[in-house]
Write a protein that holds these residues in place. Structure first.
Motif, PDB file in Angstrom:
ATOM      1  N   VAL A   5       3.724   0.879  -9.103  1.00 49.15           N
ATOM      2  CA  VAL A   5       3.919  -0.329 -10.044  1.00 49.15           C
ATOM      3  C   VAL A   5       3.539  -1.537  -9.233  1.00 49.15           C
ATOM      4  O   VAL A   5       3.403  -2.554  -9.974  1.00 49.15           O
ATOM      5  CB  VAL A   5       5.232  -0.336 -10.382  1.00 49.15           C
ATOM      6  CG1 VAL A   5       5.861   0.760 -11.199  1.00 49.15           C
ATOM      7  CG2 VAL A   5       6.302  -0.508  -9.490  1.00 49.15           C
ATOM      8  N   LYS A   6       3.241  -1.367  -7.980  1.00 49.42           N
ATOM      9  CA  LYS A   6       2.993  -2.499  -7.115  1.00 49.42           C
ATOM     10  C   LYS A   6       2.029  -1.813  -6.053  1.00 49.42           C
ATOM     11  O   LYS A   6       2.610  -1.054  -5.361  1.00 49.42           O
ATOM     12  CB  LYS A   6       4.048  -3.278  -6.668  1.00 49.42           C
ATOM     13  CG  LYS A   6       3.404  -4.679  -5.875  1.00 49.42           C
ATOM     14  CD  LYS A   6       4.554  -5.440  -5.539  1.00 49.42           C
ATOM     15  CE  LYS A   6       4.092  -6.607  -4.557  1.00 49.42           C
ATOM     16  NZ  LYS A   6       5.376  -7.587  -4.249  1.00 49.42           N
ATOM     17  N   VAL A   7       0.967  -2.526  -5.547  1.00 49.43           N
ATOM     18  CA  VAL A   7       0.027  -2.079  -4.627  1.00 49.43           C
ATOM     19  C   VAL A   7      -0.416  -3.184  -3.792  1.00 49.43           C
ATOM     20  O   VAL A   7      -0.989  -4.156  -4.080  1.00 49.43           O
ATOM     21  CB  VAL A   7      -1.308  -1.103  -4.977  1.00 49.43           C
ATOM     22  CG1 VAL A   7      -2.241  -0.570  -3.801  1.00 49.43           C
ATOM     23  CG2 VAL A   7      -0.783  -0.082  -5.811  1.00 49.43           C
ATOM     24  N   GLU A   8      -0.252  -3.066  -2.316  1.00 48.40           N
ATOM     25  CA  GLU A   8      -0.891  -4.064  -1.349  1.00 48.40           C
ATOM     26  C   GLU A   8      -1.786  -3.384  -0.296  1.00 48.40           C
ATOM     27  O   GLU A   8      -1.126  -2.346   0.178  1.00 48.40           O
ATOM     28  CB  GLU A   8       0.661  -4.809  -0.747  1.00 48.40           C
ATOM     29  CG  GLU A   8       1.363  -5.656  -1.681  1.00 48.40           C
ATOM     30  CD  GLU A   8       2.619  -6.360  -1.317  1.00 48.40           C
ATOM     31  OE1 GLU A   8       2.489  -6.061   0.092  1.00 48.40           O
ATOM     32  OE2 GLU A   8       3.309  -7.022  -1.859  1.00 48.40           O
ATOM     33  N   VAL A   9      -2.851  -3.823  -0.070  1.00 49.05           N
ATOM     34  CA  VAL A   9      -3.540  -3.200   0.931  1.00 49.05           C
ATOM     35  C   VAL A   9      -3.694  -3.920   1.972  1.00 49.05           C
ATOM     36  O   VAL A   9      -4.093  -5.136   1.851  1.00 49.05           O
ATOM     37  CB  VAL A   9      -4.969  -2.901   0.126  1.00 49.05           C
ATOM     38  CG1 VAL A   9      -6.010  -2.191   1.107  1.00 49.05           C
ATOM     39  CG2 VAL A   9      -4.723  -1.883  -1.003  1.00 49.05           C
ATOM     40  N   GLY A  10      -3.411  -3.632   3.445  1.00 53.15           N
ATOM     41  CA  GLY A  10      -3.585  -4.466   4.466  1.00 53.15           C
ATOM     42  C   GLY A  10      -4.767  -3.688   5.465  1.00 53.15           C
ATOM     43  O   GLY A  10      -5.819  -3.027   4.996  1.00 53.15           O
ATOM     44  N   GLU A  11      -4.593  -3.827   6.675  1.00 54.76           N
ATOM     45  CA  GLU A  11      -5.392  -3.371   7.726  1.00 54.76           C
ATOM     46  C   GLU A  11      -5.492  -1.782   7.794  1.00 54.76           C
ATOM     47  O   GLU A  11      -4.576  -1.247   8.631  1.00 54.76           O
ATOM     48  CB  GLU A  11      -5.300  -3.993   9.131  1.00 54.76           C
ATOM     49  CG  GLU A  11      -5.462  -5.657   9.109  1.00 54.76           C
ATOM     50  CD  GLU A  11      -6.952  -5.694   9.211  1.00 54.76           C
ATOM     51  OE1 GLU A  11      -7.647  -5.012   9.617  1.00 54.76           O
ATOM     52  OE2 GLU A  11      -7.274  -6.777   8.398  1.00 54.76           O
ATOM     53  N   GLY A  12      -6.034  -1.103   6.913  1.00 52.20           N
ATOM     54  CA  GLY A  12      -6.084   0.159   6.967  1.00 52.20           C
ATOM     55  C   GLY A  12      -5.027   0.819   6.293  1.00 52.20           C
ATOM     56  O   GLY A  12      -4.633   2.297   6.676  1.00 52.20           O
ATOM     57  N   VAL A  13      -4.094   0.211   6.007  1.00 54.41           N
ATOM     58  CA  VAL A  13      -2.704   0.710   5.325  1.00 54.41           C
ATOM     59  C   VAL A  13      -2.433   0.229   3.964  1.00 54.41           C
ATOM     60  O   VAL A  13      -2.795  -1.009   3.654  1.00 54.41           O
ATOM     61  CB  VAL A  13      -1.690   0.202   6.324  1.00 54.41           C
ATOM     62  CG1 VAL A  13      -0.117   0.532   5.834  1.00 54.41           C
ATOM     63  CG2 VAL A  13      -1.528   0.832   7.635  1.00 54.41           C
ATOM     64  N   ALA A  14      -1.842   1.063   3.155  1.00 54.56           N
ATOM     65  CA  ALA A  14      -1.460   0.437   1.726  1.00 54.56           C
ATOM     66  C   ALA A  14      -0.078   0.601   1.573  1.00 54.56           C
ATOM     67  O   ALA A  14       0.502   1.807   1.898  1.00 54.56           O
ATOM     68  CB  ALA A  14      -2.386   1.512   0.689  1.00 54.56           C
ATOM     69  N   THR A  15       0.432  -0.498   0.899  1.00 61.33           N
ATOM     70  CA  THR A  15       1.896  -0.281   0.614  1.00 61.33           C
ATOM     71  C   THR A  15       2.181  -0.156  -0.949  1.00 61.33           C
ATOM     72  O   THR A  15       1.582  -1.135  -1.641  1.00 61.33           O
ATOM     73  CB  THR A  15       2.671  -1.561   1.194  1.00 61.33           C
ATOM     74  OG1 THR A  15       2.416  -1.658   2.731  1.00 61.33           O
ATOM     75  CG2 THR A  15       4.181  -1.446   0.893  1.00 61.33           C
ATOM     76  N   LEU A  34      -5.101   8.061  -2.329  1.00 65.45           N
ATOM     77  CA  LEU A  34      -5.415   8.228  -3.893  1.00 65.45           C
ATOM     78  C   LEU A  34      -3.993   7.747  -4.223  1.00 65.45           C
ATOM     79  O   LEU A  34      -3.044   8.198  -3.917  1.00 65.45           O
ATOM     80  CB  LEU A  34      -5.588   9.537  -4.234  1.00 65.45           C
ATOM     81  CG  LEU A  34      -5.825  10.102  -5.841  1.00 65.45           C
ATOM     82  CD1 LEU A  34      -6.986   9.103  -6.369  1.00 65.45           C
ATOM     83  CD2 LEU A  34      -5.955  11.553  -5.821  1.00 65.45           C
ATOM     84  N   ILE A  35      -3.922   6.604  -5.219  1.00 66.26           N
ATOM     85  CA  ILE A  35      -3.017   6.128  -5.904  1.00 66.26           C
ATOM     86  C   ILE A  35      -3.206   6.065  -7.420  1.00 66.26           C
ATOM     87  O   ILE A  35      -4.104   5.726  -7.942  1.00 66.26           O
ATOM     88  CB  ILE A  35      -2.850   4.810  -5.472  1.00 66.26           C
ATOM     89  CG1 ILE A  35      -2.517   4.756  -3.817  1.00 66.26           C
ATOM     90  CG2 ILE A  35      -1.730   4.212  -6.010  1.00 66.26           C
ATOM     91  CD1 ILE A  35      -2.541   3.262  -3.455  1.00 66.26           C
ATOM     92  N   GLN A  38       1.064   3.243 -12.718  1.00 59.68           N
ATOM     93  CA  GLN A  38       2.022   3.174 -13.872  1.00 59.68           C
ATOM     94  C   GLN A  38       1.629   2.108 -14.723  1.00 59.68           C
ATOM     95  O   GLN A  38       0.829   1.216 -14.335  1.00 59.68           O
ATOM     96  CB  GLN A  38       3.238   3.178 -13.146  1.00 59.68           C
ATOM     97  CG  GLN A  38       4.397   3.077 -14.320  1.00 59.68           C
ATOM     98  CD  GLN A  38       4.643   4.722 -14.656  1.00 59.68           C
ATOM     99  OE1 GLN A  38       3.643   5.476 -14.816  1.00 59.68           O
ATOM    100  NE2 GLN A  38       5.787   5.033 -15.069  1.00 59.68           N
ATOM    101  N   LYS A  39       1.751   2.209 -16.120  1.00 64.64           N
ATOM    102  CA  LYS A  39       1.528   0.976 -17.035  1.00 64.64           C
ATOM    103  C   LYS A  39       1.831  -0.155 -16.633  1.00 64.64           C
ATOM    104  O   LYS A  39       3.209  -0.157 -16.307  1.00 64.64           O
ATOM    105  CB  LYS A  39       1.867   1.610 -18.341  1.00 64.64           C
ATOM    106  CG  LYS A  39       1.626   0.447 -19.435  1.00 64.64           C
ATOM    107  CD  LYS A  39       2.033   1.064 -20.688  1.00 64.64           C
ATOM    108  CE  LYS A  39       1.536   0.095 -21.902  1.00 64.64           C
ATOM    109  NZ  LYS A  39       2.047   0.488 -23.266  1.00 64.64           N
ATOM    110  N   GLY A  40       1.307  -1.234 -16.791  1.00 65.08           N
ATOM    111  CA  GLY A  40       1.753  -2.494 -16.156  1.00 65.08           C
ATOM    112  C   GLY A  40       1.213  -3.022 -15.048  1.00 65.08           C
ATOM    113  O   GLY A  40       1.706  -4.051 -14.820  1.00 65.08           O
ATOM    114  N   LEU A  41       0.621  -2.035 -14.034  1.00 65.12           N
ATOM    115  CA  LEU A  41       0.335  -2.508 -12.628  1.00 65.12           C
ATOM    116  C   LEU A  41      -0.944  -3.460 -12.906  1.00 65.12           C
ATOM    117  O   LEU A  41      -0.806  -4.330 -12.105  1.00 65.12           O
ATOM    118  CB  LEU A  41      -0.142  -1.379 -12.061  1.00 65.12           C
ATOM    119  CG  LEU A  41      -0.906  -1.445 -10.569  1.00 65.12           C
ATOM    120  CD1 LEU A  41       0.325  -2.034  -9.704  1.00 65.12           C
ATOM    121  CD2 LEU A  41      -1.398  -0.235  -9.979  1.00 65.12           C
TER     122      LEU A  41
END
Length: 118
Positions: A5-15, A34-35, A38-41
């Protein structure tokens, strides 16, 4: 990662945040990953007719992992399923017989005495 529902991409890492049964889980993974969303992202963008026509003319370049400098170990899954369990079974529904007045009285009694919510 699934159902993000929320994705943050940083230095070689995804939260990645996921919603699970009324709560949110936060996971961190190394990239590439691979992520599934969900609907609404996000709000999808729709291709214009001009863009569709231009895409038809572009060549498709096919590459394998070796040509990208990746070996089989880099493509192997880094996660595994440890266990899957069914949720605990719920008690069967209780049907209340009779006319509407009798049903209301019985429902109130059950809510007071058995469920103890009133």
């Amino acid at each position: 990662m699934t159902a993000a529902v929320k994705v943050e991409v940083g230095e070689g890492v995804a939260t990645v945040q996921r919603e699970v049964e009324g709560a949110r889980e936060t996971w961190q993974t190394s990239l590439p990953a691979l992520i599934s969303a969900q609907k609404g992202l996000n709000e999808p963008r729709f291709a214009s007719l001009k863009g569709i026509m231009a895409a038809k003319k572009k060549p498709i370049q096919v590459q394998d992992a070796a040509s990208l400098g990746l070996d089989a170990a880099a493509l192997a899954p880094r996660c595994r399923v440890v266990a899957l369990e069914l949720p605990p079974s719920r008690p069967a529904a209780q049907m209340i017989a009779g006319d509407a007045d009798t049903q209301v009285k019985e429902l109130l009694r059950l809510l007071r005495e058995e469920a103890k919510v009133l």
